[in-house]
Write a protein that holds these residues in place. Structure first.
Motif, PDB file in Angstrom:
ATOM      1  N   ARG B  12       5.340  20.595  10.199  1.00 15.50           N
ATOM      2  CA  ARG B  12       5.237  21.094  11.548  1.00 15.50           C
ATOM      3  C   ARG B  12       5.055  22.600  11.513  1.00 15.50           C
ATOM      4  N   ARG B  13       3.971  23.025  12.131  1.00 10.87           N
ATOM      5  CA  ARG B  13       3.705  24.446  12.101  1.00 10.87           C
ATOM      6  C   ARG B  13       3.429  24.975  13.495  1.00 10.87           C
ATOM      7  N   CYS B 273       9.693  24.435  13.480  1.00 10.86           N
ATOM      8  CA  CYS B 273       8.400  24.562  12.810  1.00 10.86           C
ATOM      9  C   CYS B 273       8.366  25.750  11.874  1.00 10.86           C
TER      10      CYS B 273
END
Lengths: 728, 658
Positions: B12-13, B273
């Protein structure tokens, strides 16, 4: 001295102000704007306002420009940016500015619509009409029985009624009395109370405004005041923004305006109020209260620095004004009115003042009595050419009423004497309203020959006298003239095509065709904007028309089917009545009288202005009453004993609110107030003149009578002339 | 935060950067990587902030990359999901009916008028139209998006304006609740109800399972513009899917007034994230980017340390300012600028502004496109003709067409000049509701012309025939268009507006069939009132601003929402107070209408002042970062109604510009 300027001693004392509450009572022509401007510049230059700015509040748009120019110039002379450190606002612009910061706190939309007088009156008249439909006979029951069947009287009463209601509404708003709670108490009023219909209409009018998302000018002040009172944090922030508050023309302040500015300044703050109680001439038809400034001047915590020196008028005129003031205070026949003028002597400036008092040779004040109004007017008209012939000499003729001024203007027109009127509806507005109205009427009814003729005459005035054009208009259907079915070289049929105006009319007919295409394809507001460009209007006229277009857009939201047919009459009215925006654009440059033209106006409109020669006309009892027993213009005799329904309604209102015991109706106090104001009006008239002053009145033999004030002035002039001759 | 989400944090970014830093490009690159990794496009959901972005994404990705990809605004997504899962909600009926904004406004406005007649809402100073918009379009949406229960609304509304709870707020809340109840009963949904029902759907574990079975990745652009409810969806998916890529605009949060919660988004997703900082500005010169930052700081109360000279137009009257703006635009065009490179940004677009700029440009043969929905559909000639024909065909409705409407209509149909059109229009309007006039009997035939007279006769016959039928409103409009208007070969714009009328009529009819409060009067009559009343706005005709060959006119919000970038921006009405506007309105304050704000806590003046300045600061910074060459500013002392203006932004600019 201040920055190279030479200030008079009174002005210097004002400019030396450092803080607190300061009252500056100033005689006419004392240079109060100069003093305030210097004070502002000094405070800014010395860092006295910190990150804040000085707030200057004036009541006229011309004052806004004037102040801005003066302060800006002084700052520039000090090497400072001309527009920083101060703001100049009219009181209504200030209120609007305050409200725009936090409209939601007053349950207002972010851009509440602020109605001009025309729109306000439009809505009010609608509500009056609605009320009358629901109460078909009530209005006539106010009339004296003996005149109830008189159609002319009924028409006059119906015409006057909305204006009287408007005054009650304004009074209620000025005292922050909301409509709904008052309307709920209507049942306590007698059936024949004038206050009853006024409050019912007020409630309906308020509801209508709210549904429009609109405020009138009175609402602006009420909301701004309530916002400041209810939001101490917000108020504090504004006080930091405006650490100094200057008020000009403080004698015209209303209680609410005074409260608003005092609240902004704060009890420990800095408030400078400049005014002349002797020039308070607005109180009988606005919420202005002349006693407010007087009382302010007398408060113990208020420092007073008077401006008594005036360089405007000649010694003789100053002496006359001072004599008049003393006569009022000591000899006026109605003792209760002797306080109409403050003890305030005008002093001439020092002989070496850079702007010395005019010093014409001889005694230049005349009084005269006439057998009739027309004789008086004729006499003055006869003297005008000589006055106009003096190089760089300005002339004005002042009347008590607009109608008299208009009659005189027509006389000048007939005699071919150049003139300008200063009226509520400016000549520019009249021209714009008429020309635009005629054009719109034609665009709305393009089949109508007469409408076409008027539209053409509005744009080519000579067309009215052009026989060939008139014949073509009679003989040719408009559609054939404007959009011939068969191709032909020109629009105009022979012989109009060969007439002296042929080229001009040919071009105009084609343009009218183009404008018709626009008119029937654009929404009404867009059409007005397009016409503003097509007609190549002056900037100020275009600005008025833009404001009118926005108002039309607003009406479109309420009446989506509003179209061309209704547009013409509405636009005429909107342009004529565009008070606020017209004042903003036409008056911004201030007034600079020009030589070679006669200015015709009323005493009221002359305030703040000056001319070399001034004629004061019709100084009769009817307009300048001496005792309460005299019939006054505002008396509605057809209502019998209740000839001042608006005043009676105010007293009833006070009684309804528990503030007053309603005893026998006594209108003496009302009349005394009017007498006082008319005395001040006359004082204003006298002090408009620099060198030459003429005072006229009509002789009693014709049913009118010269006012007592005129007689006193007449006597003073006679003696003054003797003094002058002796001096010489 | 649940453990499952924590474990998946590495996939997750969150790309974080200001305007022009390339966030959307970064997100699209992530999508391409997924495709390259063999992820099917049909298992990816993309959420964007504005409808215009949907088409842009598809155009940028092209085929086959965009094929099968689900790209939605949250509104669009919620509507789709409600349709798909309607039975799951157990509301009855095969599917819901979605109200268009115009019809929703129309219905709420009627209720507001009824309330006013009952003496309710007396303390408000607002047109029924505005009150309806605030309740239905703002409060209803914000409350539903934030999950605020209806019983809390009066207190939150009062607190939002720093007032004590009073009858006006109770009445307003009751109005909204009654409106929603009536719609719900008929399975008709406005946007607010749509969100409330979608919240229910989200709460259903089976729905979460369903989504997890259908999707593998979630991509969200402009997280700062998301509603709390959208964030709940995203959080759910982030926890259930293989991965998610999000972007956050540090310059953004321009839709707080519509309920967006950028701070909430940050709190939720920043910890989840891996953050990817994006720097630089591809949509502005370094100088303009710095200028934007300097102006931001100045508005936030910091000192100005560097000056940025600007071209400045200052006048007394607004009209003169606008004329000088037109001259400036002409000068730019003469110097070689392409119209689409120029933009005029104003805090509010009124007819005076639009007309002056459009007229001035038209003289140069250049068009102007206004991104603000300010035109009424009834001002479009073909649209008005359709509605006018509808009235003529249905005299029993009692809606008399005006002379103006008839003149417009017959001018269009018969290509008549204004005078002959007026003669005919007046005759037709005068004969209503009777038979259409016989021109020969009225002596009009020689004036109108015999050829036109014959054409009129055919139209009259057509209408007479329609009077005998009782066609549904959309069917009638379709026939009228096909048989009377299409043969006139209207331009593309007119075709679009005709289509809008027909589609609006169809949607209105379908809603009227299920909604009892539309059952009282003939559907067609109500539709005609809707259009004639000016409620329906003409849709702005623009796909993508950067492709347009016209000069752009927009408010700051519309400009930023459209993702516009211009070579030259002209900021006008610099002295207007609207450049610095807070979020609180008289009936709705998004800051207090959220569970995060205590229900009984009043919103203070200091808080609103901070919001006002911060909104302005962010807006002008974002605008400056979307200008690639030059910024010109223009202001006037007076507004168009003759009032002096505030000049707060102008003052700030003066200090920054020197």
């Amino acid at each position: 001295m201040s920055g190279g300027w030479r200030l008079r001693s009174g002005q210097a004392a004002v400019v030396a102000y450092t803080g607190g509450y300061l009252a500056v009572p100033a005689v006419p022509g004392a240079g109060k704007t100069t003093a305030l401007a210097h004070l502002a510049a000094r405070l800014i230059a010395e860092g006295g306002v910190g990150k804040g700015r000085i707030l200057v509040v004036t009541y006229q748009n011309s004052g806004v420009s004037n102040f801005r120019e003066r302060i800006g110039t002084l700052l520039q002379e000090r090497g400072l940016p001309p527009a920083r450190g101060y703001e100049v606002r009219t009181i209504h612009s200030l209120a609007a500015q305050i409200l725009r910061r936090r409209p939601e706190r007053r349950l207002l939309p972010e851009r509440p619509l602020i109605l001009d007088e025309a729109s306000r009156d439009h809505i009010l008249r609608d509500e009056v009409r609605r009320w009358r439909r629901n109460h078909p006979d009530t209005l006539q029951n106010f009339l004296e029985p003996r005149v109830r069947q008189d159609l002319q009287v009924r028409a006059r009463w119906e015409e006057a009624f909305p204006g009287l209601v408007r005054q009650i509404v304004a009074h209620c708003k000025a005292h922050r009395l909301a409509a709904a709670p008052l309307a709920a108490q209507v049942g306590k009023l007698s059936a024949d109370s004038f206050l009853r219909p006024a409050l019912e209409v007020y409630a309906a009018y308020e509801a209508a405004l709210r549904r429009e998302g609109a405020l009138d000018f009175d609402d602006l002040l009420v909301h701004a005041y309530e916002l400041l009172r209810g939001e101490p944090e917000f108020l504090e922030r504004l006080r930091r923004r405006w650490p100094f508050v200057f008020e000009d023309e403080a004698q015209d302040s209303s209680p609410l305006q005074e409260e608003l500015l005092t609240l902004l300044a704060g009890p420990e703050g800095n408030l400078v109020r400049v005014g002349d109680a002797n020039q308070a001439i607005m109180s009988t038809f606005t919420n202005a209260d002349p006693d407010l400034f007087r009382r302010f001047c007398r408060r113990p915590e208020v420092l007073v620095r008077s401006l008594r020196e005036s360089g405007r008028s000649s010694r003789d005129i100053i002496d006359l004004a001072n004599h008049f003031m003393r006569w009022v205070r000591e000899e006026h026949p109605w003792a209760a009115c002797r306080d109409a003028l403050e003890e305030q002597t005008i002093q001439p400036v020092a002989p070496d003042d850079p702007h010395p008092n005019p010093n014409p040779p001889g005694y230049h004040i005349l009084t005269r009595r006439f057998a009739s109004q027309s004789e008086e007017m004729g006499h003055v008209v006869g003297r005008l050419p000589r006055a106009l012939a003096v190089p760089e000499h300005t002339v004005a003729v002042l009347f008590p009423t607009n109608r008299q001024a208009e009659d005189f203007a027509r006389l000048l027109e007939r005699r071919g004497i150049p003139y300008r009127t200063i009226t509520r509806t400016r000549p520019e507005q009249q021209r714009l309203a008429q020309g635009l109205g005629d054009l719109l009427d034609f665009l709305a009814a393009p089949h109508d020959r007469e409408a076409l003729g008027r539209a053409v005459a509005g744009l080519v005035p000579e067309a009215g006298a052009d026989a060939a054009w008139q014949a073509a208009l009679r003989a040719t259907a408009p559609e054939e003239l404007l959009f011939p079915l068969e191709e032909r070289a020109g629009r105009l049929p022979a012989p109009a095509a060969a007439g002296p105006l042929a080229a001009q009319l040919e071009g105009l007919v084609r343009r009218l065709g183009e404008w018709l295409e626009l008119a029937w394809s654009l929404p009404p507001d867009a059409l007005l904007l397009q016409l503003a460009e097509e007609l190549d209007l002056e900037e100020a006229d275009a600005a008025v028309l833009q404001a009118v277009a926005l108002e039309v857009r607003r009406r479109l939201a309420r009446e989506p089917q509003l179209d061309l047919v209704q547009l013409g009459p509405q636009v005429r009215e909107l342009v004529r009545q565009a008070g606020h925006v017209a004042a903003a654009v036409y008056d911004r440059q201030g007034f600079h009288a020009e030589a070679g033209v006669v200015y015709v106006t009323t005493f009221h409109k002359a305030k703040g202005l000056e001319w070399d020669t001034v004629y004061l006309m019709q100084l009769n009892e009817g307009d300048f009453p001496s005792t309460p027993t005299v019939h006054m213009r505002g008396d509605l005799d057809y209502l019998g004993e209740r000839f001042r329904p608006d005043r009676l309604a105010r007293r009833e209102l006070s009684h309804l609110l528990g503030e007053e015991v309603l005893g026998e109706e006594d209108l003496t106090a009302v009349k005394e107030e009017e007498i006082r104001e008319r005395l001040r009006l006359l004082y204003v008239g006298i002090t408009r003149a620099r060198e030459n002053l003429f005072l006229g009145a009509v002789d009693p033999s014709r049913g009118m009578a010269p006012s007592q004030a005129f007689r006193a002035l007449e006597e003073s002039v006679r003696r003054g002339g003797e003094v002058r001759r002796e001096r010489a | 935060m649940n453990d499952t989400v924590e474990r998946k944090a590495s996939s997750r970014r969150l790309a974080v950067g200001p305007t022009g830093s390339g966030r959307t490009t970064w997100l699209q690159e992530r999508y391409r990587e997924l495709l390259a990794d063999g992820v099917s496009s049909s298992t990816v959901l993309v959420l964007v902030a504005h409808a215009a972005r949907v088409g842009e994404w598809r155009d940028t990705l092209g085929e086959p990359a965009a094929a099968g990809l689900s790209i939605y605004t949250f509104n669009g997504w919620a509507q789709r999901e409600l349709r798909r899962h309607w039975p799951r909600l157990g509301r009855g009926g095969p599917e819901p009916h979605f109200l268009t904004a115009d019809v929703a406004q129309f219905l709420m406005e009627r209720r507001v008028r009824q309330a006013l007649e009952r003496g309710e809402l007396a303390e408000l100073t607002a047109t029924p139209q505005r009150t309806a918009l605030l309740l239905e379009g703002n409060l209803g949406v914000i409350a539903a998006a934030a999950g605020v229960p209806p019983e809390e609304l009066p207190a939150r509304m009062a607190g939002g304006v720093g007032a004590k709870e009073s009858s006006v707020f109770v009445q307003a809340a009751a109005l909204l609740e009654g409106y929603h109840a009536a719609l719900s009963q008929a399975q008709v949904l406005d946007y607010g109800l749509c969100l409330a029902l979608y919240r229910e759907l989200l709460r259903d574990p089976a729905y979460g399972e369903f989504l997890a079975g259908e999707l593998r990745y979630i991509l969200v652009d402009d997280l700062d513009e998301t509603l709390p409810l959208a964030q709940e969806l995203i959080e759910l998916l982030m926890g259930r899917l293989e991965g998610g890529f999000l972007t956050y605009n540090t310059d953004g949060g321009h839709t707080r007034f519509q309920g967006a919660d950028p701070e909430g988004a940050w709190r939720r997703f920043a910890p989840l994230c891996a953050q990817v900082p994006l720097e630089g500005c591809r949509t502005a010169t370094p100088q303009l980017a710095e200028f934007g930052q300097a102006l931001f700081r100045r508005l936030m109360g910091e000192e100005v340390t560097r000056l940025f000279p600007l071209e400045d137009i200052r006048t007394e009257f607004r009209g003169e300012m606008l004329r000088q703006v037109v001259e400036t635009l002409r000068r730019e065009l003469a110097a070689g600028a392409v119209p689409g490179e120029l933009a005029v940004v104003a805090p509010a677009v009124d007819p005076v502004l639009e007309h002056t700029i459009a007229g001035g440009l038209a003289r140069e043969g250049v068009g102007l496109i206004n991104l603000t929905r300010s035109r009424r559909l009834r001002d479009e000639p073909y649209a008005l003709a359709l509605v006018s024909l509808l009235l003529l065909a249905n005299p029993a409705w009692g809606l008399a067409p005006s002379v103006g409407e008839m003149t417009h209509t017959f001018r269009l149909l018969l290509d008549l000049d204004p005078v002959r059109g007026f003669l005919l229009g007046r005759a037709v309007a005068g004969s209503f509701p009777g038979a259409l006039p016989d021109l020969a009997e009225r002596g009009l035939l020689p004036r109108v012309g015999f050829a036109k007279g014959e054409a009129y006769r055919r139209v009259a016959e057509w209408l007479t025939a329609r009077r005998a039928e009782e066609l549904p409103v959309d069917v009638f409009c379709h026939r009228a268009f096909g048989e009377l208007l299409a043969p006139l070969e209207p331009a593309q714009d007119h075709l679009v507006y005709c289509r809008q009328v027909i589609q609006s009529a169809a949607r209105f009819r379908s809603v009227a069939q299920v909604l009892p409060e539309l059952g009282g009067a003939p559907v067609g009559r109500q539709f005609a009132e809707l259009v004639r009343g000016g409620t329906v706005a003409a849709e702005p005709l623009i796909a993508r601003p950067e492709d347009d060959r016209r000069v752009l006119l927009a408010t700051p919000y519309a400009y930023l929402a459209a993702g516009a970038v211009s070579r030259v921006q002209v900021w006008v009405d610099l002295d207007a107070a609207q450049w610095l506007r807070g979020d609180a309105k008289e009936l709705v304050n998004p800051r207090t209408c959220t569970p995060a704000h205590p229900a009984d806590l009043a919103w203070t003046d200091a808080e609103e002042e901070a919001v006002r300045l911060e909104n302005a600061a962010r807006t002008v910074r974002a605008l400056a970062r979307r200008c690639t060459d030059r910024l010109i500013v223009a202001g006037s002392l007076l507004d168009s109604r003759g009032f002096e203006q505030d000049g707060e932004l102008a003052e700030a600019l003066q200090e920054v510009a020197g």
